[in-house]
Every structure is written in C-alpha cells, then in structure tokens.
Design an enzyme around this catalytic site. Structure first.
Site, PDB file in Angstrom:
ATOM      1  N   LEU A 207       0.853  -1.200   0.000  1.00  0.00           N
ATOM      2  CA  LEU A 207       0.000   0.000   0.000  1.00  0.00           C
ATOM      3  C   LEU A 207       0.883   1.241   0.000  1.00  0.00           C
ATOM      4  O   LEU A 207       1.685   1.416   0.924  1.00  0.00           O
ATOM      5  CB  LEU A 207      -0.842   0.043   1.275  1.00  0.00           C
ATOM      6  CG  LEU A 207      -2.051  -0.888   1.411  1.00  0.00           C
ATOM      7  CD1 LEU A 207      -2.637  -0.747   2.804  1.00  0.00           C
ATOM      8  CD2 LEU A 207      -3.097  -0.553   0.346  1.00  0.00           C
ATOM      9  N   HIS A 208       0.754   2.070  -1.014  1.00  0.00           N
ATOM     10  CA  HIS A 208       1.497   3.340  -0.948  1.00  0.00           C
ATOM     11  C   HIS A 208       0.854   4.484  -1.724  1.00  0.00           C
ATOM     12  O   HIS A 208       1.358   5.605  -1.714  1.00  0.00           O
ATOM     13  CB  HIS A 208       2.953   3.164  -1.411  1.00  0.00           C
ATOM     14  CG  HIS A 208       3.087   2.988  -2.915  1.00  0.00           C
ATOM     15  ND1 HIS A 208       2.975   1.768  -3.530  1.00  0.00           N
ATOM     16  CD2 HIS A 208       3.312   3.874  -3.908  1.00  0.00           C
ATOM     17  CE1 HIS A 208       3.135   1.907  -4.825  1.00  0.00           C
ATOM     18  NE2 HIS A 208       3.337   3.194  -5.092  1.00  0.00           N
TER      19      HIS A 208
END
Ligand code: UD1
Ligand code: UDP
Length: 371
Positions: A207-208
C-alpha cells in the site's frame, strides 16, 4: 565509422530501477554510450541501494540528490539540476521510464533542450486526474518523440489522443524483462524461511498510493478489510516509507505482519509463492500477471487494464465489504493466468532497435498535427 550514440538514462525511485536496467543493457550491447542519471527521489537503503545490488546496476554516473518534497519542490529541483547536466553531457537521446515526478521533470527539460526524448511505458492511462502519476504520464507523453508502449491498449490510448503512428511503438513490458531474467535467482532467496512462511500459505500486501495511505480514516477502513481477509489467509505487508508513520499510529489487526520494504529478489520470491497479492502498486499488478499469481487491486481504476482482461488482476475498489468479497472470491476460484503478448523478456531489445535505427521517428507531435 558511425558516431556512437550517447543516451542519458534516467532513474529516480524504486519502480524505475527494474525498468531502466534492461534498457541500459540492451543499448550498451548494441554499442551505445549510456550515461545513468539518478535523481535521488528515493534514497533509503531499502528503497534504493538494495535494487542496485540485486539487479547488478552500476553506480549512477551522475547523482542529482533531490530527495523528498512537495510535488513542485521535487519536480523543480530535478529540473534545475538536470538542465545543466544535459547541456554538459549533450546526449543524442534521453530515456525516461514510468510516471514519477523525476520522469516528468527530466522529460520537460529534454523537450526544451533538444535531444530526442523516449518514454518507456508510454500510453498508460487511469483517467483518474487525482493521481499525480496520471498528470506525469500524460504530460511526459506529450513532449516525447518516441512513445514506447507496453501493450496494445496503451497504443490505442495514444492514437485516440491524436499521436501519429510513427511516434508509437508497441515494444512490450520492460518490467517483465527484468522479472524473467531474475526469476531463478529470486527463487533461491531464503526470504520465506526468514519470515517462517510456506509457499501458498500467505497473502502479500503493498500500500502506498496517496489516496489509500495519506488519510488515516481511509487507511483504517482498508486495514479493517485486510484484517478480515487475514482471518482466512495470514498477510505479510512490507511497509512503504510513505505509509510507515500512519500504520504505526493506527496499529494493524491480528494476522497482518508488518515488515520493512523488501529487496527486489526477496519481493519477487514473496509474490511468486503467495496465495494472493493485495496491492495498489502499478508494477505489482504486472508482475503478478506474469507470475500467474492472483492479484486484488485496492483501487477504483487501473492504468494497466490488460492485467485484468488477460492476466490475474481483479479491481476491488476501496469499499471494505467489496474488498473482502473480492478476496474471498479470488481465493475460492483463482483466475486462470495468461501472459500478455510481448511480455516475453525482449521489450528492451525492441526499444534499443527503435532508438538506434531511428525507427520511423517523425519527431514529437506538433500542435499542427492535432488539427
Ligand atoms: C513515488 C512516486 C509513485 C511511485 C512510488 C513508488 C511520484 C509523484 N510518486 O511515490 O508514483 O509509485 O514512488 O514507490 O513521483 N521516503 C522515504 N525514503 C525514501 C523515499 C521516500 O522515507 O527513500 C518518504 C518521504 O517521507 C517522502 C515520502 O516517502 O516524503 C514520499 O516519497 P515520494 O518519492 O515523494 O513519493 P512516493 O509516495 O514514494
Ligand atoms: N517492490 C519491492 N519491494 C517491495 C515492494 C515492491 O521490490 O517491498 C518492487 C516490485 O516487485 C516492483 C516495484 O517494486 O518491481 C514496484 O514499485 P512500487 O510498488 O513502489 O511502485 P509503482 O509500481 O506503484 O509505481
């Protein structure tokens, strides 16, 4: 004797390194002189140095050291540092990859300085203007001479925007060149043993994207959904530095294990053995398709629709119930993999051919071309 072509190759952040390496190699094999410029957008050992080691990339010939900042600060710093460098090195062409701020910054400088500009991964479109990468993609393509598309859908996007056929080259996916070249080495990694994981016994999460990790409420909702999935399939989450602070503040549900960002070979090994991958990464959607591993994308859109149409990717959006339902469906009935055409390990050879033979280059699109 014909003059040697001099090419500046630009890289700046994690997803650039595995894209630029095979292009540099292919150009050098065919006698071009390559000057590797690193902008310094990513700089941590785990976001940068490990990729140079794992992929055997030589130290950059030039380092701009721009570091982190707002979009304008980062883009502006790269432009200011790249302009005199380009003047001094005087290349015949500049190659930029992907869609990060460094890509756009070097593209804009090149377009005004004169060398030919080649964009690797041209034509990808999410049609989501809230994504900074979408702005970078569209603007980089607009000033490029060579639009090097990874798949036919990307070429279709470019034609629909009015680019000429002589600018667009469907060359395949350079990220998959690097994946295929390193898969055997990745399978020798001991990362599963280190994390006490079994092949097929865990899910892998990344997740980014700002839309997922910058707002604590949105991130908390996603974590709740991931916690439910972890009840069925334990999850490993190598943490991107952008999300590290907020994940530490929020804490994660049981069954989710946070670990530092993985190096390239370890991360390929982790994907290859995962039962399921949940991600908002662009590159990971492609690698899971090439590996035949089920991928659930935690976004409402993708600039890589071929991974959904032909590969193993399913778009789940960001609604927690839909994410859990999608993950359960994929776990029960994994999609049958099919690797897209030209994702065959030879994309960088095709790129070198285009650049070194001038491949039908008619120069960049002029306003008059658009009518
Ligand atoms: C950037 C790219 C994104 C890409 C991602 C890959 C842009 C607009 N975004 O996002 O397209 O998918 O890289 O990982 O170019 N940080 C560190 N150490 C580092 C690098 C960053 O701690 O080595 C932290 C800093 O707090 C920084 C934040 O991460 O402010 C964001 O870094 P930045 O490069 O601006 O954007 P990414 O979110 O990494
Ligand atoms: N990757 C990695 N370690 C990680 C997460 C990703 O080596 O912990 C690799 C992944 O295999 C792919 C690339 O980084 O090759 C994708 O980069 P990222 O997800 O940061 O950016 P995006 O593709 O979304 O722009």
């Amino acid at each position: 004797m014909a003059a040697v072509m001099r090419v500046v190759a630009v890289a700046g952040a994690r997803p650039n390194y595995m894209k630029i390496k095979p292009v540099m190699d292919a150009l050098e094999r065919r006698g071009a002189e390559v000057v590797l410029v690193h902008t310094g957008q990513h700089y941590d050992e785990s976001m940068n140095d490990v990729f140079f080691r794992d992929l055997g990339i030589r130290p950059p010939d030039r380092f701009l050291g721009v570091g982190s900042g707002s979009h304008a600060q980062q883009t502006g710093r790269v432009m200011t540092a790249f302009e005199p460098l380009l003047d001094e090195v005087a290349p015949d062409a500049v190659v930029v990859v992907g869609d990060i701020n460094s890509t756009l910054a070097c593209a804009l400088v090149t377009a005004k300085a004169g060398p030919l500009l080649a964009h690797v991964e041209a034509g990808l479109r999410s049609r989501d203007w809230s994504m900074p990468e979408e702005v970078n993609r569209v603007a980089t393509d607009r000033v490029s001479d060579y639009l090097l598309a990874p798949s036919p859908d990307a070429a279709d996007n470019l034609r629909a925007e009015g680019y000429r056929d002589d600018q667009v080259h469907v060359v395949g996916n350079v990220m998959i060149d690097t994946l295929l070249a390193n898969l055997d080495r990745a399978r020798e990694s001991d990362v599963l043993r280190r994390y006490e994981l079994e092949r097929g016994g865990y899910g892998l999460v990344t997740l980014h994207r700002p839309a997922n990790v910058d707002d604590p409420e949105v991130l908390a909702t996603l974590l709740k959904a991931l916690g439910e999935i972890a009840g069925r399939c334990p999850l490993l989450l190598p943490v991107h530095p952008r999300a590290a602070g907020r994940l530490a503040e929020l804490g994660v549900p049981g069954g989710i294990r946070l670990v530092p960002p993985a190096g390239y070979l370890d991360f390929i090994a982790l994907q290859d053995s995962a039962r399921l991958v949940l991600t908002d990464s662009g590159g990971v959607q492609e690698e899971t398709t090439a590996l035949g591993v089920p991928c659930v994308t935690l976004r409402d859109n993708t600039e890589r629709p071929i991974t959904v149409l032909q590969g193993t990717n399913t778009l789940a959006g960001r609604d927690p119930q839909r994410i859990v339902e999608t993950a359960n469906r994929v776990l029960d009935d994994p999609p049958a993999p099919r690797r897209p055409e030209l994702w065959d390990g030879r994309a960088s050879e095709r790129i070198a051919e285009v650049l070194l033979t001038g491949g039908r280059a008619g120069g960049r699109l002029r306003p008059t071309d658009l009518g």
